[in-house]
Design an enzyme around this catalytic site. Structure first.
Site, short mmCIF file in Angstrom:
data_model
loop_
_atom_site.label_atom_id
_atom_site.label_comp_id
_atom_site.label_asym_id
_atom_site.label_seq_id
_atom_site.Cartn_x
_atom_site.Cartn_y
_atom_site.Cartn_z
N GLU A 153 2.84 -2.22 4.57
CA GLU A 153 3.01 -0.95 3.67
C GLU A 153 4.39 -1.15 2.73
O GLU A 153 4.95 -1.96 3.13
CB GLU A 153 3.01 0.39 4.45
CG GLU A 153 3.41 1.52 3.28
CD GLU A 153 2.12 1.92 2.34
OE1 GLU A 153 1.98 0.91 1.55
OE2 GLU A 153 1.87 3.15 2.14
N ARG B 33 4.61 -2.40 -11.17
CA ARG B 33 4.47 -3.15 -9.83
C ARG B 33 4.61 -4.59 -9.92
O ARG B 33 4.83 -5.13 -8.96
CB ARG B 33 2.80 -2.80 -9.53
CG ARG B 33 2.44 -1.73 -9.26
CD ARG B 33 1.01 -1.64 -8.55
NE ARG B 33 0.56 -0.43 -8.56
CZ ARG B 33 0.59 0.69 -7.52
NH1 ARG B 33 1.45 0.31 -6.63
NH2 ARG B 33 -0.07 1.69 -7.67
N ASP C 192 8.12 7.01 3.08
CA ASP C 192 8.93 8.07 2.47
C ASP C 192 8.86 8.96 3.29
O ASP C 192 9.61 9.38 4.39
CB ASP C 192 8.23 8.27 0.98
CG ASP C 192 9.16 9.16 0.24
OD1 ASP C 192 10.30 9.53 0.72
OD2 ASP C 192 8.67 9.77 -0.99
N ASP D 182 4.99 1.43 -8.00
CA ASP D 182 4.83 2.01 -9.03
C ASP D 182 5.33 3.10 -9.47
O ASP D 182 5.79 3.93 -8.49
CB ASP D 182 3.24 1.93 -9.38
CG ASP D 182 2.63 3.11 -8.70
OD1 ASP D 182 2.79 3.47 -7.46
OD2 ASP D 182 1.86 4.03 -9.40
P1 IMP Z 1 5.03 8.85 2.44
O1 IMP Z 1 5.63 10.03 1.49
O2 IMP Z 1 5.70 8.20 3.29
O3 IMP Z 1 3.57 9.29 2.86
O4 IMP Z 1 4.76 7.85 1.11
C1 IMP Z 1 3.17 7.92 0.53
C2 IMP Z 1 3.21 7.02 -0.68
O5 IMP Z 1 4.15 7.54 -1.71
C3 IMP Z 1 3.87 5.74 -0.38
O6 IMP Z 1 2.82 4.72 -0.04
C4 IMP Z 1 4.11 5.19 -2.06
O7 IMP Z 1 2.86 4.61 -2.56
C5 IMP Z 1 4.78 6.33 -2.82
N1 IMP Z 1 6.14 6.27 -2.72
C6 IMP Z 1 7.09 6.87 -1.92
N2 IMP Z 1 8.21 6.76 -2.33
C7 IMP Z 1 8.11 6.11 -3.62
C8 IMP Z 1 9.02 5.28 -4.57
O8 IMP Z 1 10.11 5.50 -4.44
N3 IMP Z 1 8.53 4.47 -5.48
C9 IMP Z 1 7.17 4.54 -5.64
N4 IMP Z 1 6.23 4.97 -4.70
C10 IMP Z 1 6.51 5.70 -3.70
MG MG Z 2 1.30 3.33 -1.05
#
Ligand code: IMP
Ligand code: MG
Length: 184
Positions: A106, A172, A110, A166
């Site tokens: 991945e 990207r 975040d 992105d």
């Molecule tokens: P999660 O918050 O860990 O579920 O992350 C969800 C998705 O948010 C990730 O797979 C990324 O696609 C996107 N994402 C989270 N943080 C960033 C960032 O700083 N830049 C770009 N995409 C992000």
């Molecule tokens: Mg993602």
């Protein structure tokens, strides 16, 4: 590269630094699977679309074990005010994971919602082993537990773009990783 209006790109990690670190991770991951895979067995590397495709393309070329690739596409939604969260699978895997050694790739962890969901989803399909590699561990906003086995880079917070990441589908293709900040 023209940034989105009223935004600027602030360099964080150069392409050279990424290359060095990904090569190192490749050695580490390969040594783990070399002792795990029996002759004739392959590692199943699963990329999470769209963001993981650049990191995945680089990392698998530093793996010295036999492997196959597959992709899953997920979309996640989190509303902290109503404390509701949802992950939707937009594309399922094409390979069966049961009994396979699986490595998920991945772009970024975040809040952890997406990977937490994916780990549970894949565990329910009964793989022989399951590990997770991320290009970036963004730690400040973690709300869902995820155990990250391989991490290329750690950052605290901020919105990152480039190297597959992105902002509104842009950036990207940038070889390095940048902070995307609003102009003051
Ligand atoms: P999660 O918050 O860990 O579920 O992350 C969800 C998705 O948010 C990730 O797979 C990324 O696609 C996107 N994402 C989270 N943080 C960033 C960032 O700083 N830049 C770009 N995409 C992000
Ligand atoms: Mg993602």
């Amino acid at each position: 590269m023209t940034p989105l209006p009223d935004h600027e790109l602030i360099p964080l990690i150069s392409h050279e630094t990424i290359n060095r670190r990904v090569a190192e991770l490749g050695v580490e991951i390969s040594s783990h699977y070399k002792s795990l895979l029996v002759p004739g067995e392959t590692l199943l590397v699963i990329g999470v679309l769209n963001g993981a495709f650049v990191f995945m393309a680089d990392l698998i070329r530093h793996l010295s074990v036999p492997l196959e690739v597959d992709f899953i596409r997920l979309s996640s939604y989190l509303d902290n005010r109503s404390s509701s969260s949802k992950v939707v699978m937009l594309k399922d895997l094409e390979r069966n994971v049961q009994g396979r050694h699986v490595l998920i790739i991945e772009d970024i962890a975040d809040c952890g919602l997406t990977l937490n969901w994916l780990l549970e989803f894949l565990k329910s399909r009964d793989p022989a082993s399951l590990k997770l590699a991320v290009a970036i561990n963004k730690k400040a906003r973690r709300q869902f537990e995820v155990s990250l086995d391989y991490v290329a880079f750690e950052v605290d917070d901020g919105f990152l773009v480039g190297y597959g990441l992105d902002a509104s589908r842009r950036y990207r293709e940038l070889a390095g990783i940048y902070y995307l900040e609003e102009k003051k």
